[in-house]
Write a protein that holds these residues in place. Sequence first.
Motif, PDB file in Angstrom:
ATOM      1  N   ALA A 158       0.832  -1.212   0.000  1.00 57.45           N
ATOM      2  CA  ALA A 158       0.000   0.000   0.000  1.00 57.45           C
ATOM      3  C   ALA A 158       0.863   1.257   0.000  1.00 57.45           C
ATOM      4  O   ALA A 158       0.569   2.228  -0.698  1.00 57.45           O
ATOM      5  CB  ALA A 158      -0.931  -0.011   1.206  1.00 57.45           C
ATOM      6  N   ARG A 159       1.951   1.244   0.789  1.00 59.76           N
ATOM      7  CA  ARG A 159       2.850   2.399   0.817  1.00 59.76           C
ATOM      8  C   ARG A 159       3.540   2.595  -0.528  1.00 59.76           C
ATOM      9  O   ARG A 159       3.669   3.727  -1.019  1.00 59.76           O
ATOM     10  CB  ARG A 159       3.884   2.207   1.925  1.00 59.76           C
ATOM     11  CG  ARG A 159       4.920   3.322   2.029  1.00 59.76           C
ATOM     12  CD  ARG A 159       4.287   4.632   2.469  1.00 59.76           C
ATOM     13  NE  ARG A 159       3.700   4.512   3.787  1.00 59.76           N
ATOM     14  CZ  ARG A 159       4.382   4.669   4.930  1.00 59.76           C
ATOM     15  NH1 ARG A 159       5.678   4.967   4.895  1.00 59.76           N
ATOM     16  NH2 ARG A 159       3.779   4.561   6.090  1.00 59.76           N
ATOM     17  N   LEU A 160       3.985   1.507  -1.139  1.00 61.88           N
ATOM     18  CA  LEU A 160       4.600   1.595  -2.462  1.00 61.88           C
ATOM     19  C   LEU A 160       3.610   2.109  -3.495  1.00 61.88           C
ATOM     20  O   LEU A 160       3.962   2.913  -4.371  1.00 61.88           O
ATOM     21  CB  LEU A 160       5.130   0.228  -2.892  1.00 61.88           C
ATOM     22  CG  LEU A 160       6.397  -0.277  -2.203  1.00 61.88           C
ATOM     23  CD1 LEU A 160       6.697  -1.720  -2.610  1.00 61.88           C
ATOM     24  CD2 LEU A 160       7.593   0.606  -2.545  1.00 61.88           C
ATOM     25  N   GLN A 161       2.364   1.660  -3.383  1.00 60.46           N
ATOM     26  CA  GLN A 161       1.309   2.111  -4.302  1.00 60.46           C
ATOM     27  C   GLN A 161       1.140   3.621  -4.215  1.00 60.46           C
ATOM     28  O   GLN A 161       1.109   4.325  -5.233  1.00 60.46           O
ATOM     29  CB  GLN A 161      -0.003   1.416  -3.948  1.00 60.46           C
ATOM     30  CG  GLN A 161      -1.232   1.931  -4.682  1.00 60.46           C
ATOM     31  CD  GLN A 161      -1.356   1.344  -6.067  1.00 60.46           C
ATOM     32  OE1 GLN A 161      -1.091   0.172  -6.264  1.00 60.46           O
ATOM     33  NE2 GLN A 161      -1.755   2.158  -7.025  1.00 60.46           N
ATOM     34  N   ARG A 162       1.056   4.153  -2.994  1.00 58.60           N
ATOM     35  CA  ARG A 162       0.867   5.597  -2.814  1.00 58.60           C
ATOM     36  C   ARG A 162       2.095   6.372  -3.283  1.00 58.60           C
ATOM     37  O   ARG A 162       1.977   7.407  -3.940  1.00 58.60           O
ATOM     38  CB  ARG A 162       0.564   5.913  -1.349  1.00 58.60           C
ATOM     39  CG  ARG A 162      -0.782   5.406  -0.869  1.00 58.60           C
ATOM     40  CD  ARG A 162      -1.170   6.026   0.457  1.00 58.60           C
ATOM     41  NE  ARG A 162      -0.248   5.670   1.517  1.00 58.60           N
ATOM     42  CZ  ARG A 162      -0.403   4.609   2.301  1.00 58.60           C
ATOM     43  NH1 ARG A 162      -1.434   3.788   2.110  1.00 58.60           N
ATOM     44  NH2 ARG A 162       0.464   4.342   3.261  1.00 58.60           N
ATOM     45  N   GLU A 180      -8.163   2.640  -1.206  1.00 57.57           N
ATOM     46  CA  GLU A 180      -7.310   2.885  -0.060  1.00 57.57           C
ATOM     47  C   GLU A 180      -6.157   3.779  -0.470  1.00 57.57           C
ATOM     48  O   GLU A 180      -5.507   3.554  -1.473  1.00 57.57           O
ATOM     49  CB  GLU A 180      -6.756   1.563   0.498  1.00 57.57           C
ATOM     50  CG  GLU A 180      -7.835   0.643   1.030  1.00 57.57           C
ATOM     51  CD  GLU A 180      -7.227  -0.630   1.585  1.00 57.57           C
ATOM     52  OE1 GLU A 180      -5.994  -0.732   1.608  1.00 57.57           O
ATOM     53  OE2 GLU A 180      -7.996  -1.511   1.991  1.00 57.57           O
ATOM     54  N   GLY A 181      -5.914   4.786   0.312  1.00 55.14           N
ATOM     55  CA  GLY A 181      -4.760   5.643   0.085  1.00 55.14           C
ATOM     56  C   GLY A 181      -5.014   6.782  -0.874  1.00 55.14           C
ATOM     57  O   GLY A 181      -4.283   7.751  -0.908  1.00 55.14           O
ATOM     58  N   GLY A 182      -6.064   6.717  -1.698  1.00 53.58           N
ATOM     59  CA  GLY A 182      -6.406   7.808  -2.563  1.00 53.58           C
ATOM     60  C   GLY A 182      -5.460   8.030  -3.726  1.00 53.58           C
ATOM     61  O   GLY A 182      -5.472   9.084  -4.342  1.00 53.58           O
TER      62      GLY A 182
END
Length: 286
Positions: A158-162, A180-182
């Motif tokens: 998720a952090r890498l995605q954002r 998630e994360g926008g």
Amino acid sequence: RSTAAMTAASSSGATVSLAVKHLASLRGLTVLLLLYTCLGAGIMMQLENSQLPHKRRGLQVEDVDRNLLYKLYEIRTSKLVSREDFVAASKKQIAKWQEIRSALEWSFNSAFLYCFTLYTTIGYGHAHPVSAAGKLFSLLYSVLGIPLFLVFAGRLSARLQRWLSSKLPSALLAGKRTSEGGGDSLPLWTSAVLLTAHSLAGGLLYAATEDWPVGDGAYFSLVSVSSVGLGDLTPGLDSRAKLGACLLHLTLGIGLCGLLMDRLNSWLDSALQEAAATEDHKGKAE
């Protein structure tokens, strides 16, 4: 007194809530996973190395090393038909030597790598417990470690995605907002390119640290982050700096592989639903 007690309880509850929030973050999970790995490595060293007295274990390691030299000499002096046969026979003997030696003597580096491959489900197989206590501990360690790492890997992906969504050009993004994360979701081909670039970077890393061909390093990287873990290639354990660089590279790769698997899953699910809808429409038309 009642007011003071309520205030203290409220303050305590807020502190616990804040601690849990920090622990559930990517940073908190990283620290927790590092401590969990160090704890597991220490216990595995104690369980496995205590099975043999130090002097006897040292003698056995020397015997294994000496036996390898004899075997390689026999292979070298035998009438092999080609150089390729000699290389293949030598590799097989060295792999057997590595397996026996790692089972006789555990260092912190080898135990740390073993614990990492347990909860990531990579499982190279080059090191394994020989004692009943070590085998039982490995099973119990995996039961808690695997779900802990899955939570960590989810946070990491998720952090890498954002982060990637904020850094990559819009042309490389799918243009859809994630729930998630926008951030913008990564398309399948972008995720594949990123994982390929990571594997190639791994090839360069292992060419420098392990003296492997770049192709072998890239192969090892991809096989590891996909949790296949064939075990035909394993990183050296002579330096904690090299081991740390390897584990950091693999952890990042697991996050990128998670992104690719998520996109592949979405694409495959959409393709199957579309195919089912097409067949259903044909059936109604007939």
